[in-house]
Design a protein around this motif. Structure first.
Motif, mmCIF file in Angstrom:
data_model
loop_
_atom_site.group_PDB
_atom_site.id
_atom_site.type_symbol
_atom_site.label_atom_id
_atom_site.label_comp_id
_atom_site.label_asym_id
_atom_site.label_seq_id
_atom_site.Cartn_x
_atom_site.Cartn_y
_atom_site.Cartn_z
ATOM 1 N N GLN A 60 27.531 59.073 43.923
ATOM 2 C CA GLN A 60 26.886 58.167 42.663
ATOM 3 C C GLN A 60 26.358 58.867 41.402
ATOM 4 O OE1 GLN A 60 24.592 54.970 44.090
ATOM 5 N NE2 GLN A 60 23.093 55.045 42.333
ATOM 6 N N ILE A 61 25.711 60.053 41.961
ATOM 7 C CA ILE A 61 24.999 60.866 40.596
ATOM 8 C C ILE A 61 26.065 61.383 39.850
ATOM 9 C CG2 ILE A 61 23.598 62.888 40.367
ATOM 10 C CD1 ILE A 61 21.799 61.993 42.698
ATOM 11 N N ILE A 62 27.118 61.783 40.638
ATOM 12 C CA ILE A 62 28.151 62.820 39.846
ATOM 13 C C ILE A 62 29.222 61.589 39.072
ATOM 14 C CG2 ILE A 62 30.419 63.641 40.108
ATOM 15 C CD1 ILE A 62 29.362 65.094 42.797
ATOM 16 N N TRP A 63 29.465 60.211 39.579
ATOM 17 C CA TRP A 63 30.034 59.261 38.811
ATOM 18 C C TRP A 63 29.378 58.786 37.520
ATOM 19 C CZ3 TRP A 63 31.186 56.926 44.033
ATOM 20 C CH2 TRP A 63 32.180 57.536 44.565
ATOM 21 N N VAL A 64 27.919 58.564 37.950
ATOM 22 C CA VAL A 64 27.106 58.183 36.636
ATOM 23 C C VAL A 64 26.943 59.332 35.609
ATOM 24 C CG1 VAL A 64 24.849 57.643 35.959
ATOM 25 C CG2 VAL A 64 25.715 56.480 38.176
ATOM 26 N N ASN A 65 26.725 60.492 36.004
ATOM 27 C CA ASN A 65 26.744 61.634 35.070
ATOM 28 C C ASN A 65 28.101 61.730 34.104
ATOM 29 O OD1 ASN A 65 24.096 62.235 35.588
ATOM 30 N ND2 ASN A 65 24.614 64.148 37.057
ATOM 31 N N TRP A 85 37.005 55.068 39.202
ATOM 32 C CA TRP A 85 35.662 55.411 39.896
ATOM 33 C C TRP A 85 34.819 54.260 40.921
ATOM 34 C CZ3 TRP A 85 33.538 57.824 34.733
ATOM 35 C CH2 TRP A 85 34.304 59.019 34.686
ATOM 36 N N PHE A 86 34.900 53.301 40.228
ATOM 37 C CA PHE A 86 34.507 51.989 41.196
ATOM 38 C C PHE A 86 35.269 51.817 42.266
ATOM 39 C CE2 PHE A 86 32.498 49.666 37.178
ATOM 40 C CZ PHE A 86 31.238 50.072 37.651
ATOM 41 N N SER A 87 36.639 51.882 42.221
ATOM 42 C CA SER A 87 37.817 51.805 43.249
ATOM 43 C C SER A 87 37.370 53.028 44.335
ATOM 44 C CB SER A 87 38.981 51.717 42.707
ATOM 45 O OG SER A 87 39.249 50.832 41.896
ATOM 46 N N LEU A 88 37.250 54.160 44.038
ATOM 47 C CA LEU A 88 36.815 55.299 44.722
ATOM 48 C C LEU A 88 35.597 54.850 45.565
ATOM 49 C CD1 LEU A 88 37.817 58.473 42.827
ATOM 50 C CD2 LEU A 88 38.926 57.571 44.806
ATOM 51 N N ALA A 89 34.453 54.524 45.050
ATOM 52 C CA ALA A 89 33.361 54.033 45.572
ATOM 53 C C ALA A 89 33.564 52.828 46.655
ATOM 54 C CB ALA A 89 32.283 53.651 44.450
ATOM 55 N N ARG A 90 34.275 52.100 46.171
ATOM 56 C CA ARG A 90 34.416 50.825 46.908
ATOM 57 C C ARG A 90 35.181 51.332 48.174
ATOM 58 N NH1 ARG A 90 33.714 45.725 47.249
ATOM 59 N NH2 ARG A 90 35.562 44.415 48.455
ATOM 60 N N LEU A 91 36.300 52.035 48.266
ATOM 61 C CA LEU A 91 37.050 52.651 49.223
ATOM 62 C C LEU A 91 36.016 53.416 50.148
ATOM 63 C CD1 LEU A 91 40.397 53.630 47.785
ATOM 64 C CD2 LEU A 91 40.107 51.617 49.446
ATOM 65 N N ALA A 92 35.384 54.117 49.699
ATOM 66 C CA ALA A 92 34.299 55.032 50.477
ATOM 67 C C ALA A 92 33.254 54.278 51.079
ATOM 68 C CB ALA A 92 33.712 56.227 49.687
ATOM 69 N N ILE A 169 26.079 48.040 51.749
ATOM 70 C CA ILE A 169 26.977 48.593 50.746
ATOM 71 C C ILE A 169 27.050 47.583 49.621
ATOM 72 C CG2 ILE A 169 29.607 48.277 50.913
ATOM 73 C CD1 ILE A 169 29.709 49.285 53.814
ATOM 74 N N GLU A 170 26.956 46.321 49.774
ATOM 75 C CA GLU A 170 27.012 45.497 48.546
ATOM 76 C C GLU A 170 25.686 45.897 47.554
ATOM 77 O OE1 GLU A 170 25.849 40.821 47.728
ATOM 78 O OE2 GLU A 170 26.810 41.423 49.853
ATOM 79 N N VAL A 171 24.784 46.293 48.116
ATOM 80 C CA VAL A 171 23.386 46.531 47.247
ATOM 81 C C VAL A 171 23.941 47.883 46.562
ATOM 82 C CG1 VAL A 171 21.269 47.447 47.219
ATOM 83 C CG2 VAL A 171 21.769 45.580 48.410
ATOM 84 N N ARG A 172 24.604 48.558 47.385
ATOM 85 C CA ARG A 172 24.969 50.225 46.732
ATOM 86 C C ARG A 172 26.044 49.948 45.569
ATOM 87 N NH1 ARG A 172 21.135 51.545 49.537
ATOM 88 N NH2 ARG A 172 20.700 53.333 50.768
ATOM 89 N N GLU A 173 26.896 49.114 45.789
ATOM 90 C CA GLU A 173 28.105 48.746 44.715
ATOM 91 C C GLU A 173 27.377 47.920 43.591
ATOM 92 O OE1 GLU A 173 32.022 47.276 45.967
ATOM 93 O OE2 GLU A 173 31.049 46.639 47.791
ATOM 94 N N LEU A 174 26.660 47.228 43.736
ATOM 95 C CA LEU A 174 25.949 46.459 42.736
ATOM 96 C C LEU A 174 25.290 47.566 41.757
ATOM 97 C CD1 LEU A 174 24.850 42.996 43.929
ATOM 98 C CD2 LEU A 174 26.718 43.548 42.271
#
Length: 183
Positions: A60-65, A85-92, A169-174
């Motif tokens: 998450q830090i990498i994607w946000v940066n 990046w959202f799709s990668l995060a969701r899959l992971a 997972i839902e909280v992390r996605e949001l």
């Protein structure tokens, strides 16, 4: 060498291994299948928790940066990159979640299989021995009830754990989506 003998003495005094073996034996072979399914479920659940609390925050830090380093956040290409990046995060995040749900759904079914095999054992004893041997019938009834109970308890605990992980997972996605909003 002394610590090994001390460990054997301690395990012998606890006698939990023998109690577990007796419990598993009284439930029949279906109980071993349930135990294997539970081990698989808990390995997957622990893997998801490790990912959620230790690995995902680093990603998450990498994607946000990367998102915040972009000068242009409003173009089609920038939004497409963010969506990727959202799709990668969701899959992971959702990896193994369906497998966990499947293992929870299988627990009561395998427990019912234990009921059927136990009742077949009871009817087999009734056919060969009649009703004169209640101890033999009790073994079959135990084989019929224990896997059902274990399957139901495992399914209840598994459903609770699955729902908690799904909520995390839902909280992390949001949270990731909020961090990566366009300015």
């Amino acid at each position: 060498m002394y610590s090994l003998s001390l460990l054997k003495t301690y395990l012998g005094e606890l006698n939990w291994v023998n109690a577990l073996a007796a419990f598993m034996g009284s439930g029949g072979p279906v109980l071993w299948v349930l135990a294997l399914l539970l081990v698989i479920f808990w390995v997957l659940a622990l893997e998801r928790l490790v990912y959620l609390f230790w690995v995902f925050p680093k990603h998450q830090i990498i994607w946000v940066n990367k998102w915040q380093a972009r000068g242009d956040q409003h173009s089609w290409f920038a939004r497409s990159q963010r969506d990727a990046w959202f799709s990668l995060a969701r899959l992971a995040l959702h990896r193994y979640l369906n497998l966990m749900k499947l293992s929870v759904a299988l627990c009561p079914m395998i427990g019912l299989l234990g009921t059927v095999t136990g009742m077949i054992s009871v009817f087999d004893v009734l056919a060969t021995q009649g009703t004169a041997q209640p101890r033999l019938m009790a073994t079959g009834i135990s084989m019929a009830t224990l896997p059902t109970m274990v399957g139901m308890v495992a399914a209840l605990v598994g459903m609770f754990m699955h729902s908690r992980i799904a909520k995390l997972i839902e909280v992390r996605e949001l949270h990731l989506k909020r961090l990566m909003r366009s300015k």
